[in-house]
Design an enzyme around this catalytic site. Structure first.
Site, PDB file in Angstrom:
ATOM      1  N   ASP A 142       0.816  -1.211   0.000  1.00 18.43           N
ATOM      2  CA  ASP A 142       0.000   0.000   0.000  1.00 18.43           C
ATOM      3  C   ASP A 142       0.852   1.265   0.000  1.00 18.43           C
ATOM      4  OD1 ASP A 142       0.861  -0.588   2.571  1.00 18.43           O
ATOM      5  OD2 ASP A 142      -0.784   0.480   3.527  1.00 18.43           O
ATOM      6  N   ASP A 152       0.282   6.528   1.846  1.00 26.00           N
ATOM      7  CA  ASP A 152       0.473   6.068   3.225  1.00 26.00           C
ATOM      8  C   ASP A 152       1.692   6.722   3.869  1.00 26.00           C
ATOM      9  OD1 ASP A 152       0.426   4.835   5.631  1.00 26.00           O
ATOM     10  OD2 ASP A 152       0.668   2.803   4.888  1.00 26.00           O
TER      11      ASP A 152
END
Length: 237
Positions: free
Chosen positions: A46, A56
């Site tokens: 991610d 992120d």
């Protein structure tokens, strides 16, 4: 994009096109991270988007005193450190390609082509990194020896990553002009400091000689360097 949209494109064509584009975007992303002094901190999937964008903002950090092993996350280890980010990205890409193989079924030609895309990534990554370092140094082409000497000096001095590159963008000829980017040593200004400045002076001469060989207008070189060497970055404190 053209291949993806072509009405005759097979699933294998589309998978291979995505892999090629991701490899290119991932290489540019890692180069930009290092260009501005950013360390992602970890490379979970991610944190490594197919679009080549930063996601992120977890254990990330912007480097201050230059340390190639800089890492904000205590669990990150050297494998996710500042200068190892290209290698970490390549490991992610390898796992990505592994995940694509089932989509290719028994198409041996497509599987072989995917392997070739994976094998080509280190060269692509290296090209992007070299281009980025050349731009930060104001050079039209990357010079490995000159960069290696600079890399060692930056770490041993040490320098503030952001301030140093910004000061270098003014094309200084004397070490004194770079001192705003130097961190003070605990021992103060001693023999080691004098020796270090002598090494910097020699490097500056080599760098200016390289700039002179390219024959570009100094004002244009300085302006180009300032476009890739940011004046400000977020400070962790």
């Amino acid at each position: 994009a053209t291949r993806l949209c072509h009405p005759e494109a097979t699933l294998a064509d589309k998978v291979l096109a995505v892999a090629r584009e991701f490899g290119a975007r991932l290489s540019r992303l890692a180069a930009h991270w290092i260009r501005v002094g950013y360390c992602q901190g970890n490379f979970n999937s991610d944190n490594c988007s197919l679009g080549g964008r930063t996601l992120d903002y977890g254990p990330f950090g912007f480097i201050e005193a230059y340390d190639p092993m800089f890492q904000m996350w205590i669990g990150g280890g050297e494998h996710f450190s500042f200068m190892n980010q290209p290698m970490a990205a390549m490991t992610n890409f390898k796992m990505f390609c592994t995940a694509l193989v089932p989509l290719l079924g028994q198409d041996s030609n497509a599987i072989r082509a995917l392997g070739e895309i994976l094998e080509a990534l280190p060269e692509t990554m290296n090209r992007e990194m070299n281009r980025m370092w050349a731009e930060k140094m104001g050079l039209a082409e990357f010079r490995l020896e000159l960069f290696a000497e600079l890399h060692a000096l930056m770490a041993e001095t040490p320098v503030d990553y952001t301030i140093f590159w910004r000061e270098l963008s003014n094309l200084p000829r004397h070490v004194a002009a770079l001192r705003p980017g130097f961190y003070e040593t605990r021992g103060g200004y001693d023999q080691d400091s004098v020796a270090m400045e002598a090494r910097w002076a020699v490097w500056l001469q080599k760098w200016h000689a390289a700039l002179g060989q390219e024959g570009r207008d100094p004002a244009e070189v300085s302006a180009a360097m300032k476009r890739v060497n940011p004046k400000y970055i977020p400070r962790e404190w």
